[in-house]
Scaffold this motif. Structure first.
Motif, PDB file in Angstrom:
ATOM      1  N   ARG A  40       0.842  -1.186   0.000  1.00 62.72           N
ATOM      2  CA  ARG A  40       0.000   0.000   0.000  1.00 62.72           C
ATOM      3  C   ARG A  40       0.883   1.243   0.000  1.00 62.72           C
ATOM      4  O   ARG A  40       1.907   1.294   0.678  1.00 62.72           O
ATOM      5  CB  ARG A  40      -0.896   0.033   1.253  1.00 62.72           C
ATOM      6  N   PRO A  41       0.502   2.263  -0.768  1.00 63.99           N
ATOM      7  CA  PRO A  41       1.255   3.514  -0.727  1.00 63.99           C
ATOM      8  C   PRO A  41       1.307   4.032   0.716  1.00 63.99           C
ATOM      9  O   PRO A  41       0.365   3.840   1.469  1.00 63.99           O
ATOM     10  CB  PRO A  41       0.423   4.442  -1.606  1.00 63.99           C
ATOM     11  N   PHE A  42       2.440   4.615   1.076  1.00 59.95           N
ATOM     12  CA  PHE A  42       2.622   5.032   2.471  1.00 59.95           C
ATOM     13  C   PHE A  42       3.080   6.477   2.508  1.00 59.95           C
ATOM     14  O   PHE A  42       3.533   7.038   1.521  1.00 59.95           O
ATOM     15  CB  PHE A  42       3.661   4.130   3.165  1.00 59.95           C
ATOM     16  N   ARG A  43       2.928   7.086   3.670  1.00 52.45           N
ATOM     17  CA  ARG A  43       3.379   8.464   3.860  1.00 52.45           C
ATOM     18  C   ARG A  43       4.404   8.566   4.963  1.00 52.45           C
ATOM     19  O   ARG A  43       4.998   9.609   5.162  1.00 52.45           O
ATOM     20  CB  ARG A  43       2.185   9.362   4.234  1.00 52.45           C
ATOM     21  N   ASP A  44       4.557   7.492   5.712  1.00 56.01           N
ATOM     22  CA  ASP A  44       5.535   7.518   6.802  1.00 56.01           C
ATOM     23  C   ASP A  44       6.888   7.083   6.261  1.00 56.01           C
ATOM     24  O   ASP A  44       7.059   5.933   5.878  1.00 56.01           O
ATOM     25  CB  ASP A  44       5.128   6.553   7.920  1.00 56.01           C
ATOM     26  N   ALA A  61       8.757  10.589  -1.624  1.00 58.44           N
ATOM     27  CA  ALA A  61       9.062  11.758  -2.440  1.00 58.44           C
ATOM     28  C   ALA A  61       7.843  12.671  -2.398  1.00 58.44           C
ATOM     29  O   ALA A  61       6.717  12.222  -2.600  1.00 58.44           O
ATOM     30  CB  ALA A  61       9.362  11.323  -3.881  1.00 58.44           C
ATOM     31  N   ARG A  62       8.077  13.926  -2.060  1.00 58.99           N
ATOM     32  CA  ARG A  62       6.958  14.876  -2.085  1.00 58.99           C
ATOM     33  C   ARG A  62       7.503  16.226  -2.483  1.00 58.99           C
ATOM     34  O   ARG A  62       8.706  16.465  -2.407  1.00 58.99           O
ATOM     35  CB  ARG A  62       6.240  14.925  -0.741  1.00 58.99           C
ATOM     36  N   MET A  63       6.629  17.124  -2.924  1.00 53.81           N
ATOM     37  CA  MET A  63       7.083  18.455  -3.335  1.00 53.81           C
ATOM     38  C   MET A  63       7.676  19.160  -2.122  1.00 53.81           C
ATOM     39  O   MET A  63       6.936  19.433  -1.180  1.00 53.81           O
ATOM     40  CB  MET A  63       5.918  19.277  -3.873  1.00 53.81           C
ATOM     41  N   TRP A  64       8.928  19.454  -1.988  1.00 57.62           N
ATOM     42  CA  TRP A  64       9.996  19.108  -2.904  1.00 57.62           C
ATOM     43  C   TRP A  64      11.149  18.557  -2.109  1.00 57.62           C
ATOM     44  O   TRP A  64      12.207  19.130  -2.035  1.00 57.62           O
ATOM     45  CB  TRP A  64      10.403  20.372  -3.690  1.00 57.62           C
ATOM     46  N   THR A  65      10.849  17.465  -1.477  1.00 57.69           N
ATOM     47  CA  THR A  65      11.871  16.821  -0.648  1.00 57.69           C
ATOM     48  C   THR A  65      11.792  15.306  -0.823  1.00 57.69           C
ATOM     49  O   THR A  65      10.802  14.780  -1.333  1.00 57.69           O
ATOM     50  CB  THR A  65      11.655  17.082   0.867  1.00 57.69           C
ATOM     51  N   PHE A  66      12.835  14.660  -0.361  1.00 54.61           N
ATOM     52  CA  PHE A  66      12.785  13.212  -0.153  1.00 54.61           C
ATOM     53  C   PHE A  66      12.854  12.996   1.352  1.00 54.61           C
ATOM     54  O   PHE A  66      13.616  13.660   2.053  1.00 54.61           O
ATOM     55  CB  PHE A  66      13.982  12.511  -0.811  1.00 54.61           C
ATOM     56  N   VAL A  79      19.963  -2.421   0.771  1.00 51.13           N
ATOM     57  CA  VAL A  79      18.779  -1.657   1.135  1.00 51.13           C
ATOM     58  C   VAL A  79      17.637  -2.002   0.184  1.00 51.13           C
ATOM     59  O   VAL A  79      17.782  -1.906  -1.031  1.00 51.13           O
ATOM     60  CB  VAL A  79      19.063  -0.140   1.062  1.00 51.13           C
ATOM     61  N   ASP A  80      16.547  -2.450   0.765  1.00 47.26           N
ATOM     62  CA  ASP A  80      15.330  -2.623  -0.023  1.00 47.26           C
ATOM     63  C   ASP A  80      14.581  -1.310   0.027  1.00 47.26           C
ATOM     64  O   ASP A  80      14.115  -0.895   1.079  1.00 47.26           O
ATOM     65  CB  ASP A  80      14.474  -3.759   0.553  1.00 47.26           C
ATOM     66  N   LEU A  81      14.523  -0.680  -1.127  1.00 43.85           N
ATOM     67  CA  LEU A  81      14.008   0.678  -1.184  1.00 43.85           C
ATOM     68  C   LEU A  81      12.584   0.672  -1.750  1.00 43.85           C
ATOM     69  O   LEU A  81      12.360   0.182  -2.858  1.00 43.85           O
ATOM     70  CB  LEU A  81      14.958   1.473  -2.082  1.00 43.85           C
ATOM     71  N   TYR A  82      11.670   1.152  -0.951  1.00 40.31           N
ATOM     72  CA  TYR A  82      10.285   1.289  -1.405  1.00 40.31           C
ATOM     73  C   TYR A  82      10.008   2.773  -1.543  1.00 40.31           C
ATOM     74  O   TYR A  82      10.286   3.560  -0.639  1.00 40.31           O
ATOM     75  CB  TYR A  82       9.318   0.668  -0.396  1.00 40.31           C
ATOM     76  N   LEU A  83       9.487   3.159  -2.679  1.00 40.71           N
ATOM     77  CA  LEU A  83       9.304   4.575  -2.967  1.00 40.71           C
ATOM     78  C   LEU A  83       7.829   4.882  -3.196  1.00 40.71           C
ATOM     79  O   LEU A  83       7.151   4.204  -3.960  1.00 40.71           O
ATOM     80  CB  LEU A  83      10.120   4.936  -4.211  1.00 40.71           C
ATOM     81  N   SER A  84       7.363   5.904  -2.482  1.00 39.89           N
ATOM     82  CA  SER A  84       5.961   6.278  -2.596  1.00 39.89           C
ATOM     83  C   SER A  84       5.881   7.800  -2.652  1.00 39.89           C
ATOM     84  O   SER A  84       6.825   8.489  -2.259  1.00 39.89           O
ATOM     85  CB  SER A  84       5.189   5.749  -1.373  1.00 39.89           C
ATOM     86  N   THR A  85       4.789   8.327  -3.155  1.00 39.96           N
ATOM     87  CA  THR A  85       4.605   9.776  -3.159  1.00 39.96           C
ATOM     88  C   THR A  85       3.148  10.117  -2.895  1.00 39.96           C
ATOM     89  O   THR A  85       2.251   9.449  -3.403  1.00 39.96           O
ATOM     90  CB  THR A  85       5.041  10.411  -4.498  1.00 39.96           C
ATOM     91  N   PRO A  86       2.919  11.122  -2.058  1.00 43.53           N
ATOM     92  CA  PRO A  86       1.534  11.503  -1.789  1.00 43.53           C
ATOM     93  C   PRO A  86       1.015  12.571  -2.748  1.00 43.53           C
ATOM     94  O   PRO A  86      -0.177  12.881  -2.718  1.00 43.53           O
ATOM     95  CB  PRO A  86       1.606  12.069  -0.371  1.00 43.53           C
ATOM     96  N   ALA A 107       1.021   4.356  -6.210  1.00 40.70           N
ATOM     97  CA  ALA A 107       1.787   3.122  -6.448  1.00 40.70           C
ATOM     98  C   ALA A 107       3.034   3.132  -5.588  1.00 40.70           C
ATOM     99  O   ALA A 107       3.410   4.156  -5.014  1.00 40.70           O
ATOM    100  CB  ALA A 107       2.164   3.002  -7.918  1.00 40.70           C
ATOM    101  N   VAL A 108       3.656   1.977  -5.471  1.00 39.18           N
ATOM    102  CA  VAL A 108       4.922   1.873  -4.751  1.00 39.18           C
ATOM    103  C   VAL A 108       5.928   1.241  -5.699  1.00 39.18           C
ATOM    104  O   VAL A 108       5.632   0.221  -6.321  1.00 39.18           O
ATOM    105  CB  VAL A 108       4.765   1.010  -3.477  1.00 39.18           C
ATOM    106  N   ASN A 109       7.057   1.867  -5.821  1.00 40.64           N
ATOM    107  CA  ASN A 109       8.099   1.300  -6.659  1.00 40.64           C
ATOM    108  C   ASN A 109       9.226   0.800  -5.780  1.00 40.64           C
ATOM    109  O   ASN A 109       9.437   1.296  -4.673  1.00 40.64           O
ATOM    110  CB  ASN A 109       8.604   2.327  -7.664  1.00 40.64           C
TER     111      ASN A 109
END
Ligand code: CUA
Length: 247
Positions: A40-44, A61-66, A79-86, A107-109
């Motif tokens: 599930r897409p996450f914000r934390d 990733a969000r405007m405009w930071t990681f 590192v298993d990297l999961y990437l999400s954006t709100p 989505a989560v990449n």
């Protein structure tokens, strides 16, 4: 037949591409970017240590930071990297690596990255995402300072058998097989005991408990009955566990 040739050439082409992808994954460890649908897409945003040099990074990733803006892992980390954006679509490139992911709303990449070399890795957004797109960056610090402090070495033996000292058991029962006034605890649990009255019992939990609570009930052949000790009843489970631990 030209159609047949086209089909064959196309098939060879597909096989070749698949082969190259397979080879790159195996030989060079190049991860195939994956869009995962069951996460599930996450914000934390968070970095989770899963083991020595094994991490799971929930990167947002969000405007405009990681986020987390600064991540630190020791060299050699996988590192298993999961990437999400709100918000909107971003790109995510770890400069100096081949990691190039898209952050897509909803989505989560995923990519697995191994950081062998120490250094500060800049993370940049390479997908136009608004006025401050060019300022969008994060940092992954690969440094020995990030190594987790070593876990205290567990000493179950020592801490377990402490209760035997506290209750005076070790005055007459050795832990290492040394002869003493009472039978050694070494290898006691589960063994067959020959009793003074000729009976044979197995040193199980019930036997141990009885021997602590009523020392004269079953006296082992060759030994005097143990004097009744003022053992704290609450300590008995720990005493039994300690005796069992002396192998
Ligand atoms: Cu985020 Cu460009």
């Amino acid at each position: 037949m030209i159609e047949k040739r086209i089909v064959i050439v196309a098939a060879i082409f597909v096989l070749a591409i698949t082969g190259v992808i397979g080879l790159s994954v195996r030989l060079w460890g190049i991860g195939v970017p994956t869009c995962i649908t069951d996460v599930r897409p996450f914000r934390d945003a968070k970095l989770i240590e899963q083991g020595p040099k094994r991490y799971e990074l929930h990167y947002v990733a969000r405007m405009w930071t990681f986020e987390p803006a600064d991540v630190a892992v020791p060299p050699g980390s996988t590192v298993d990297l999961y990437l999400s954006t709100p918000d909107v679509t971003h790109g995510m490139n770890i400069v100096g690596t081949n990691v190039n992911l898209m952050a897509v709303p909803g989505a989560v990449n995923y990519a697995r990255v191994k950081f062998d070399k120490a250094g500060d890795y800049l993370v940049v957004c390479n997908e136009y995402c608004g006025v401050a797109h060019h300022n969008m960056a994060g940092h992954i610090h690969v440094t020995d300072a990030a190594a987790a402090p070593p876990l205290p070495v567990p000493m179950p033996g020592a801490s377990l058998t402490k209760v035997l000292e506290e209750n005076g058991c070790t005055a007459c029962h050795s832990l290492d097989g040394t002869p003493a006034a009472g039978p050694t605890f070494k290898g006691l649990y589960g063994s067959k005991r020959i009793l003074a009255n000729g009976g044979i019992v197995t040193a199980d939990d019930a036997y141990l408990r009885e021997s602590v609570e009523h020392p004269d009930a079953k006296v082992v052949k060759g030994f005097e009955a143990m004097p009744a000790l003022p053992v704290n009843a609450a300590d008995i489970p720990r005493i039994l566990a300690a005796i069992k631990s002396v192998r």
